[in-house]
Scaffold this active site. Structure first.
Site, mmCIF file in Angstrom:
data_model
loop_
_atom_site.group_PDB
_atom_site.id
_atom_site.type_symbol
_atom_site.label_atom_id
_atom_site.label_comp_id
_atom_site.label_asym_id
_atom_site.label_seq_id
_atom_site.Cartn_x
_atom_site.Cartn_y
_atom_site.Cartn_z
ATOM 1 C CD GLU A 178 72.445 71.535 91.318
ATOM 2 O OE1 GLU A 178 71.303 71.092 91.550
ATOM 3 O OE2 GLU A 178 73.180 71.973 92.208
ATOM 4 C CD GLU A 197 72.848 76.358 93.373
ATOM 5 O OE1 GLU A 197 72.564 75.514 94.250
ATOM 6 O OE2 GLU A 197 72.226 76.463 92.297
#
Ligand code: BGC
Length: 486
Positions: free
Chosen positions: A210, A400
């Site tokens: 990320e 995720e």
């Protein structure tokens, strides 16, 4: 209706080192995140909760039992885990001199390591820590879990990033983390070394977890909850740019140093993990909110993917990639895209006239809200998957997806509804999704918010470390075991 998933679909959970490892013994106390959560001024200012990872679930010692839960409790066939940079290299790797090529604009472009450099890195590494990671990976294989290894899930060694000095006066230190390109060079060494030392046990790699979250929460938000807690759009973009370049540099290292197969996937499939959220205008009738929502979607979802896949580094965010901003030589490859999806965000334009990156806010959740106040919106998962595949044409892993739900009131529903949308993305929209990793296996240290937030499929007693299954465990087990969702 029965929804069947493709043969060989990967079912897993994701965990990360700093969040899950500590709690029973050996702390990892040499990173920026460690310093950050222990800093009194941060606690007083509310940047962090005051909790520390020392009360975590203790995966460092309990990994075999937890991997047993993943395999027998959940009938998963994969697990996503991360390596802690500070454990592997407690001492600076800067002393290992390597050949660094830069592009005409001075950006790190290629980092060349020789066998001898790896020997030198080996001498600097903490051999016990590396052995422990090998044992974890062997244990995963022993439990029938194909490991997906994240090379960077946020903590940086203190010798590369002094977050307190940066917070107080970034000009006072040369340890500036991702704002400095020397971190890219050291990351190249880390990833070469890990591919070399762990490559016989790993085929599936995530480079950077990320880029947007570390850039936004470290350099943009008013609360300043991630190291170094600054509030500066230009540093946000610098961090975003450097973590995207770091992906490419790591991609090359892993491809070069890991030629060994650990599974039928082998030898190395390497991807970026991006957090892609669903954004929409808070007031659908407001042109300002509509503009801001599109802008945030561009800055947060699209920018890092345009950089990694196209070499587009739009540094002034005007959505035009001028020749100076085109760095096609920085495109090194991305075999798959990892997508982390959580929620819907309704974007409001604050209209205070400052930089647009500082002039937005998210409307409070008013629909189906998690403990975090995040707006549960399963359709958003299908939207981002379809969008990302149509635009970038890579296989996708959902790396995720999960919900903060301490009272266990919505986890099962969240899981099932998101998998329904994921299945539609595969079967209706034709998106090649190869696997799904629930966040997370067991309750862990939720960064600046500590233990108030519970994402785990298994709850963890902070004292005894006992794991207790949530209601979603039998549900996920049945889905993974049968490779279908009823
Ligand atoms: C991160 C995790 C984090 C989760 C929930 C993701 O952005 O990768 O480390 O715990 O979100 O906040």
């Amino acid at each position: 209706m029965e929804r069947v998933f493709p043969d060989g679909f990967m079912w897993g959970t994701a965990i990360s080192s700093f969040q899950a490892e500590m709690g029973l013994g050996e702390p990892s106390d040499g990173t920026d995140w460690w310093a950050w959560v222990h800093d009194e001024a941060n606690v007083t200012a509310g940047r962090v909760s005051g909790d520390t990872p020392l009360d975590g679930p203790g995966f460092w010692e309990r990994y075999d039992q937890d991997l047993t839960l993943a395999s027998e409790g959940l009938r998963n066939n994969s697990i996503r885990l991360a390596v802690d940079w500070g454990r592997v290299f407690p001492e600076p790797t800067t002393v290992v001199e390597v050949d660094v090529k830069r592009d005409r604009r001075g950006n790190v472009w290629r980092v060349a390591l020789e066998e001898e450099d790896l020997d030198n890195l080996d001498r600097l590494s903490d051999g016990d820590a590396v052995d422990r990671y090998r044992e974890m990976l062997e244990s995963a294989h022993g439990h029938g879990l194909t490991p997906m290894l994240t090379l960077y899930h946020w903590p940086i060694p203190l010798w590369l990033h002094d977050p307190i000095a940066c917070r107080d006066d970034i000009a006072s230190t040369d340890k500036r983390g991702w704002v400095s390109q020397s971190t890219i060079v050291e990351f190249a060494k880390l990833t070469a070394y890990l591919a070399h030392r762990l490559g016989d046990l790993v085929d599936l790699y995530c480079t950077v977890n990320e880029p947007r979250i570390i850039s936004e929460h470290g350099y943009l938000t008013r609360r300043g909850e991630f190291p170094p807690g600054l509030n500066d759009p230009s540093l946000f973009l610098t961090c975003l740019k450097h973590t995207c370049i770091a992906h490419g540099v790591a991609y090359e290292q892993v491809k070069h140093w890991d030629r060994r197969e650990a599974s039928p996937l082998g030898p190395s499939t390497v991807g970026l993990v991006a957090v892609l959220q669903h954004y929409e205008p808070a007031d659908p009738g407001s042109p300002d909110d509509a503009w801001m929502s599109r802008f945030i979607d561009y800055a947060f979802n699209e920018w890092n993917l345009n950089a990694v896949f196209h070499g587009d580094y739009d540094m002034n965010l005007d959505q035009v990639v001028e020749p100076m901003e085109q760095l096609p030589h920085q495109v090194k490859g991305c075999d798959y895209l990892g997508v982390n999806y959580y929620a819907r965000w309704r974007v409001r334009h604050r209209k205070t006239g400052v930089d647009p990156l500082l002039d937005y806010e998210f409307a409070p959740c008013s629909g189906d809200c998690s403990d975090y106040g995040w707006d549960v919106y399963p359709e958003g998962l299908r939207n981002v998957l379809t969008w990302a595949y149509r635009r970038y044409r890579r296989p996708i892993y959902v790396t995720e997806n999960g919900v903060a739900d301490k009272e266990d009131r919505m986890r099962t529903r969240y899981l099932r509804s998101h998998l329904r949308e994921l299945h539609k993305a595969i079967t209706v929209d034709g998106v090649p999704v190869r696997g799904y990793y629930y966040w997370t296996l067991m309750d862990n240290f939720e960064w600046s918010d500590g233990y108030e937030i519970s994402f785990g499929l298994y709850g963890v007693d902070r004292e005894t470390k006992k794991r207790t299954p949530t209601k979603a465990v039998p549900v996920y087990r049945e889905i993974a075991e049968k490779n279908r969702l009823k």
